[in-house]
Scaffold this active site. Structure first.
Site, PDB file in Angstrom:
ATOM      1  N   SER A 141     -15.183  -2.988  -2.123  1.00 49.09           N
ATOM      2  CA  SER A 141     -14.461  -4.184  -2.592  1.00 49.09           C
ATOM      3  C   SER A 141     -14.335  -5.107  -1.276  1.00 49.09           C
ATOM      4  O   SER A 141     -14.641  -6.377  -1.261  1.00 49.09           O
ATOM      5  CB  SER A 141     -13.527  -4.109  -3.335  1.00 49.09           C
ATOM      6  OG  SER A 141     -13.950  -3.617  -4.473  1.00 49.09           O
ATOM      7  N   ALA A 146     -19.485   2.899  -7.716  1.00 47.31           N
ATOM      8  CA  ALA A 146     -18.247   2.598  -7.003  1.00 47.31           C
ATOM      9  C   ALA A 146     -17.902   1.192  -6.847  1.00 47.31           C
ATOM     10  O   ALA A 146     -18.693   0.290  -7.178  1.00 47.31           O
ATOM     11  CB  ALA A 146     -18.788   3.242  -5.358  1.00 47.31           C
ATOM     12  N   CYS A 147     -16.470   1.128  -6.832  1.00 52.07           N
ATOM     13  CA  CYS A 147     -15.759   0.008  -6.606  1.00 52.07           C
ATOM     14  C   CYS A 147     -16.653  -0.988  -5.823  1.00 52.07           C
ATOM     15  O   CYS A 147     -16.849  -0.426  -4.696  1.00 52.07           O
ATOM     16  CB  CYS A 147     -14.589   0.126  -6.291  1.00 52.07           C
ATOM     17  SG  CYS A 147     -13.245  -1.348  -6.076  1.00 52.07           S
ATOM     18  N   PRO A 148     -16.644  -2.041  -6.097  1.00 52.93           N
ATOM     19  CA  PRO A 148     -16.330  -3.256  -7.013  1.00 52.93           C
ATOM     20  C   PRO A 148     -17.183  -3.183  -8.130  1.00 52.93           C
ATOM     21  O   PRO A 148     -17.044  -3.755  -9.178  1.00 52.93           O
ATOM     22  CB  PRO A 148     -16.368  -4.597  -6.361  1.00 52.93           C
ATOM     23  CG  PRO A 148     -17.466  -4.511  -5.621  1.00 52.93           C
ATOM     24  CD  PRO A 148     -17.319  -3.223  -4.882  1.00 52.93           C
TER      25      PRO A 148
END
Lengths: 375, 75
Positions: free
Chosen positions: A78, B13-15
């Site tokens: 992220s 996987a994130c995001p």
């Protein structure tokens, strides 16, 4: 503009050197509130990545132009996404390589001092988790105390200086992190020592570490004297190394003291804790340099990144050592306990050899601060 | 639990689990339910926080054999 990776080691240098850094932490709010990167000159903003899907305009004003900007998330995915958005918006930014997981696992190696006849003592500072471990080196032999799960750093360093690891100690059965002690002992055929009172349920062989025992490292005889000092756990043991350093484990920290409840026995052990802090340690030379197994706040770090102070200074300045009234001490210790560390029961069971989680699971279990101290 | 749509975010996987969830949610009407399957442990806390922030309701979540399942009602 540009997106570059910054390693946990580079961030550690900035923390220790008190350099300026702006961190945009894009984890969710509760993860952020639980645990974050801290430093004297670090400015930090928390905006979860999922609040930025539609754009970063709303946070652009909050990001300073004259500082390095580091985007941080749990694992890194992220943070790369948000870093790219910021880059598209015209900023040059970094993301934390490996995320908070890498930060949690990074160990900073600091030499603490010299010992008799060319011996040395080294500290390994786990900045992200507040854990400290030690290596005593003398004449081609090494002993390790309270090693972290990331064992390579100790093995590699010992190899680089041509030292054979002969002894590995845990001052107590840890509840906040997974010990690397057994693994190092297996790999190097070193002797693994544990206090027997903490080891009643362990599933492997160990040497019983008891008060009064003296272990010699190297031919030049660096002596490690074990000193039974219950209170954090019933078996907790301190060490005096070379008549100069006092390794206090989780009993006494620089600006805080150990908590007695992580094995479920706060009421029973608070008396032991008091006796250790107020009687046993007072009988020692107050010239000893205290080397604890944890720090809780970044202010406990010295200029060079080490965590160490004379016992005399602690007797003067550590609040937990200066409560004359026993009842007040009891209240402070048992009535004021911080939340327990993440997965502490599972961590204890892992350290006993009862469960064997895989690497990824071990990483998850150790997420967050250590919370072994009371201040 | 009954859902209007199923989103398979396993292995992501994130995001990505939340990115996909947001996209799937955009196609639903208010009151409809999205079921999400994911394997990224981090998605538990993130989906909870994301739902709350977006005014959606996390109706239920379970974990079986390493697969996390969520039911979110669009708000």
């Amino acid at each position: 503009m540009s997106v570059k990776a910054m390693t946990a080691k580079e961030v550690a240098k900035k923390v220790i050197n008190k350099e300026e850094l702006f961190i945009l932490d894009v984890r969710n709010e509760s993860a952020f509130n639980d645990w974050k990167i801290e430093g004297d000159k670090i400015e930090i903003l928390n905006t979860p990545y999922f609040d930025l899907f539609d754009g970063v305009e709303e946070i652009m004003d909050a990001i300073p132009e004259n500082k390095e900007v580091l985007v941080v998330c749990a694992k890194e995915g992220s943070s790369i996404m948000v870093a790219e958005m910021l880059s598209d918006a015209g900023l040059s930014v970094y993301y934390l390589q490996g995320g908070m997981k890498a930060w949690s696992e990074h160990l900073e190696h600091v030499k603490v001092g010299d010992l008799t006849n060319g011996g040395e003592i080294h500290q390994f500072v786990r900045l992200g988790k507040g854990c400290l471990s030690y290596m005593v080196v003398s004449n081609g032999e090494a002993a390790i105390i309270d090693p972290a799960r990331m064992t390579d750093i100790y093995l590699d360093y010992a190899e680089s200086i041509g030292a054979k690891i002969t002894h590995v100690f845990d001052t107590h059965l840890h509840a906040d992190h997974i010990s690397g002690g057994r693994e190092i002992a297996e790999k190097t055929k070193a002797t693994y020592w544990l206090p027997p009172k903490d080891a009643t349920e362990v599933q492997f062989d160990y040497q019983p570490l008891e008060g009064g025992k003296t272990i010699t490292i190297g031919n030049t005889k660096i002596n490690i004297h074990a000193l039974y000092s219950p209170g954090h756990t019933i078996g907790s043991t301190s060490f005096v190394v070379d008549d100069k350093y006092l390794l206090t484990g989780d009993i006494l920290f620089i600006d805080s003291i150990g908590r007695p409840d992580l094995a479920g026995m706060a009421e029973d052990w608070v008396g032991d804790l008091r006796e250790t802090l107020y009687d046993r340690y007072r009988e020692l030379s107050d010239d000893l340099i205290v080397l604890p197994a944890h720090f809780m706040i970044i202010e406990e770090l010295n200029e060079d990144g080490s965590v160490a102070k004379p016992l005399a200074t602690l007797f003067e300045e550590n609040h937990g050592l200066n409560i004359a009234d026993e009842a007040e001490f009891r209240d402070m210790v048992t009535g004021n306990l911080p939340p327990q560390p993440n997965a502490y029961q599972e961590i204890r069971e892992t350290n006993m050899g009862k469960i064997k989680p895989d690497d990824e699971k071990q990483r998850e279990m150790e997420i967050g601060p250590n919370r072994c101290a009371i201040r | 639990m009954k859902a209007n749509e199923l989103l398979d975010a396993k292995g992501l996987a994130c995001p990505m689990p939340i990115v996909r969830t947001k996209k799937a949610m955009d196609n639903l009407k208010t009151g409809e339910v999205l079921e999400i399957h994911a394997t990224d442990q981090g998605s538990k806390a993130d989906l909870t926080a994301w739902s709350k922030a977006g005014g959606h309701e996390l109706l239920e979540s379970t974990e079986e054999n390493g697969v996390l399942k969520f039911w979110i009602k669009k708000g």
